[in-house]
Design an enzyme around this catalytic site. Structure first.
Site, PDB file in Angstrom:
ATOM      1  N   THR A 191       0.964  -1.862   0.404  1.00  0.00           N
ATOM      2  CA  THR A 191      -0.149  -0.268  -0.444  1.00  0.00           C
ATOM      3  C   THR A 191       0.812   1.401   0.378  1.00  0.00           C
ATOM      4  O   THR A 191       2.047   1.336   0.228  1.00  0.00           O
ATOM      5  CB  THR A 191      -0.967   0.113   1.159  1.00  0.00           C
ATOM      6  OG1 THR A 191       0.103   0.157   2.685  1.00  0.00           O
ATOM      7  CG2 THR A 191      -1.588  -1.163   1.092  1.00  0.00           C
ATOM      8  N   ASP A 192       0.508   2.534  -0.418  1.00  0.00           N
ATOM      9  CA  ASP A 192       0.495   4.142  -0.384  1.00  0.00           C
ATOM     10  C   ASP A 192       0.870   3.716   0.741  1.00  0.00           C
ATOM     11  O   ASP A 192      -0.048   3.528   1.760  1.00  0.00           O
ATOM     12  CB  ASP A 192       0.581   4.290  -1.263  1.00  0.00           C
ATOM     13  CG  ASP A 192      -0.971   4.534  -1.327  1.00  0.00           C
ATOM     14  OD1 ASP A 192      -1.469   4.552  -0.291  1.00  0.00           O
ATOM     15  OD2 ASP A 192      -2.032   5.360  -2.536  1.00  0.00           O
ATOM     16  N   MET A 193       0.851   5.107   1.674  1.00  0.00           N
ATOM     17  CA  MET A 193       0.302   6.386   2.450  1.00  0.00           C
ATOM     18  C   MET A 193      -1.001   6.455   3.170  1.00  0.00           C
ATOM     19  O   MET A 193      -0.979   6.333   4.293  1.00  0.00           O
ATOM     20  CB  MET A 193       1.196   7.650   3.788  1.00  0.00           C
ATOM     21  CG  MET A 193       3.102   7.107   2.716  1.00  0.00           C
ATOM     22  SD  MET A 193       3.576   9.026   2.720  1.00  0.00           S
ATOM     23  CE  MET A 193       2.875   9.409   4.429  1.00  0.00           C
TER      24      MET A 193
END
Length: 128
Positions: free
Chosen positions: A13-15
């Protein structure tokens, strides 16, 4: 049709906790690898014996909805067209019944010197 189940980990995932777009390609790669193994084809042995490897020639994909950290996903792999030297696979990533990602993936076989070869007979037999 072949089914491969996977879970979204933090590293995917990203942030914001949403799956980074390129990781969908990793999910479908794993699905293709498991599909080939389920057909009884050992890719490592194929490479060692003849220098032949499967490679992606083209991917056409649509991102339809995000996946999130902790989601349980399903990758479906379905052969669409099998030709002499290439195969086109439809791959879908779902969360339950929700379609998140879909791709048409063209795969070819390369020889040890990088030349395109006909699909292996054992693959043709497994798909018949």
């Amino acid at each position: 049709m072949h089914r491969f189940d996977c879970r979204v980990y933090y590293e995917d995932t990203d942030m914001a906790g949403i799956v980074y777009h390129a990781n969908f390609l990793k999910f479908i790669e794993r699905g293709r690898s498991e599909w080939v193994a389920a057909l009884g084809i050992d890719q490592r042995a194929m490479r060692e014996a003849s220098g032949q490897v499967f490679v992606v020639r083209r991917i056409e994909c649509d991102y339809l909805s995000p996946a999130h950290y902790g989601d349980d996903l399903m990758v479906l792999t379905t052969p669409e067209r099998i030709g002499g030297a290439r195969m086109v696979l439809r791959q879908q990533v779902l969360r339950g019944a929700a379609l998140l990602f879909e791709a048409l993936v063209t795969v070819v076989v390369l020889g040890s010197e990088g030349q395109v070869l006909r699909l292996p007979p054992e693959l043709r037999r497994a798909l018949a």
